[in-house]
Design a protein around this motif. Structure first.
Motif, PDB file in Angstrom:
ATOM      1  N   TYR A  11       0.853  -1.186   0.000  1.00 37.12           N
ATOM      2  CA  TYR A  11       0.000   0.000   0.000  1.00 37.12           C
ATOM      3  C   TYR A  11       0.888   1.236   0.000  1.00 37.12           C
ATOM      4  O   TYR A  11       2.098   1.150   0.198  1.00 37.12           O
ATOM      5  N   ILE A  12       0.277   2.369  -0.259  1.00 37.23           N
ATOM      6  CA  ILE A  12       0.979   3.651  -0.285  1.00 37.23           C
ATOM      7  C   ILE A  12       0.578   4.419   0.972  1.00 37.23           C
ATOM      8  O   ILE A  12      -0.601   4.438   1.339  1.00 37.23           O
ATOM      9  N   VAL A  13       1.547   5.033   1.616  1.00 36.61           N
ATOM     10  CA  VAL A  13       1.261   5.890   2.766  1.00 36.61           C
ATOM     11  C   VAL A  13       1.529   7.334   2.355  1.00 36.61           C
ATOM     12  O   VAL A  13       2.610   7.661   1.865  1.00 36.61           O
ATOM     13  N   GLY A  14       0.519   8.165   2.539  1.00 38.30           N
ATOM     14  CA  GLY A  14       0.652   9.598   2.291  1.00 38.30           C
ATOM     15  C   GLY A  14       0.650  10.336   3.612  1.00 38.30           C
ATOM     16  O   GLY A  14       0.040   9.884   4.581  1.00 38.30           O
ATOM     17  N   VAL A  15       1.343  11.468   3.654  1.00 39.29           N
ATOM     18  CA  VAL A  15       1.422  12.258   4.872  1.00 39.29           C
ATOM     19  C   VAL A  15       1.027  13.700   4.557  1.00 39.29           C
ATOM     20  O   VAL A  15       1.535  14.295   3.608  1.00 39.29           O
ATOM     21  N   ASP A  16       0.121  14.238   5.355  1.00 44.53           N
ATOM     22  CA  ASP A  16      -0.235  15.654   5.274  1.00 44.53           C
ATOM     23  C   ASP A  16       0.896  16.419   5.950  1.00 44.53           C
ATOM     24  O   ASP A  16       1.118  16.271   7.156  1.00 44.53           O
ATOM     25  N   GLN A  22      -1.133  10.661   8.779  1.00 37.92           N
ATOM     26  CA  GLN A  22      -0.839   9.684   7.733  1.00 37.92           C
ATOM     27  C   GLN A  22      -2.128   9.095   7.172  1.00 37.92           C
ATOM     28  O   GLN A  22      -3.096   8.903   7.904  1.00 37.92           O
ATOM     29  N   TYR A  23      -2.084   8.798   5.887  1.00 35.59           N
ATOM     30  CA  TYR A  23      -3.211   8.175   5.197  1.00 35.59           C
ATOM     31  C   TYR A  23      -2.704   6.936   4.474  1.00 35.59           C
ATOM     32  O   TYR A  23      -1.667   6.974   3.822  1.00 35.59           O
ATOM     33  N   THR A  24      -3.432   5.849   4.605  1.00 40.27           N
ATOM     34  CA  THR A  24      -3.068   4.596   3.943  1.00 40.27           C
ATOM     35  C   THR A  24      -3.965   4.411   2.735  1.00 40.27           C
ATOM     36  O   THR A  24      -5.187   4.474   2.840  1.00 40.27           O
ATOM     37  N   TYR A  25      -3.334   4.172   1.578  1.00 42.26           N
ATOM     38  CA  TYR A  25      -4.061   3.975   0.325  1.00 42.26           C
ATOM     39  C   TYR A  25      -3.824   2.559  -0.167  1.00 42.26           C
ATOM     40  O   TYR A  25      -2.702   2.184  -0.504  1.00 42.26           O
TER      41      TYR A  25
END
Length: 113
Positions: A11-16, A22-25
């Motif tokens: 999965y991809i982890v994005g960070v604001d 953190q957001y998991t995609y």
């Protein structure tokens, strides 16, 4: 997994950057919104494939299972999964499609002996 098998997923982890949240995609449908450059997507897939090689060499599994997150899969996702399956094949695994689990495609990769 039950029985000692390994399950492969990524999965991809994005960070604001402002909040640090953190957001998991899990889905390419989600990441398509912010990873729009085809070269970036190809580079990410390359890193996933490199990760497979490293994990297999480190863990030395005899069997690995993998399930698709999205259903139905977009055509682009099917091509990416072909690359994943081919990577396992090159590492000495026999790849077989599994019966759908709750409507999701799955594969079993078993090391050739």
């Amino acid at each position: 997994m039950i029985g000692g098998d390994f399950e492969f997923f990524f999965y991809i982890v994005g960070v604001d950057r402002k909040t640090g949240k953190q957001y998991t995609y899990w889905s390419g449908k989600e990441t398509a919104v912010f990873i729009t450059n085809i070269h970036d997507r190809v580079a990410i897939l390359g890193k996933v494939l490199e990760g497979i090689v490293e994990l297999v060499n480190l863990a030395e599994p005899t069997r690995v299972c993998m399930f698709a997150y999205d259903e139905p899969l977009p055509e682009k996702a099917l091509f990416k999964l072909l690359d994943v399956k081919e990577t396992f094949h090159k590492l000495g695994f026999k790849v077989e499609e599994l019966p759908k689990a709750q409507g999701h495609l799955g594969w079993s990769m078993e090391r050739n002996t």
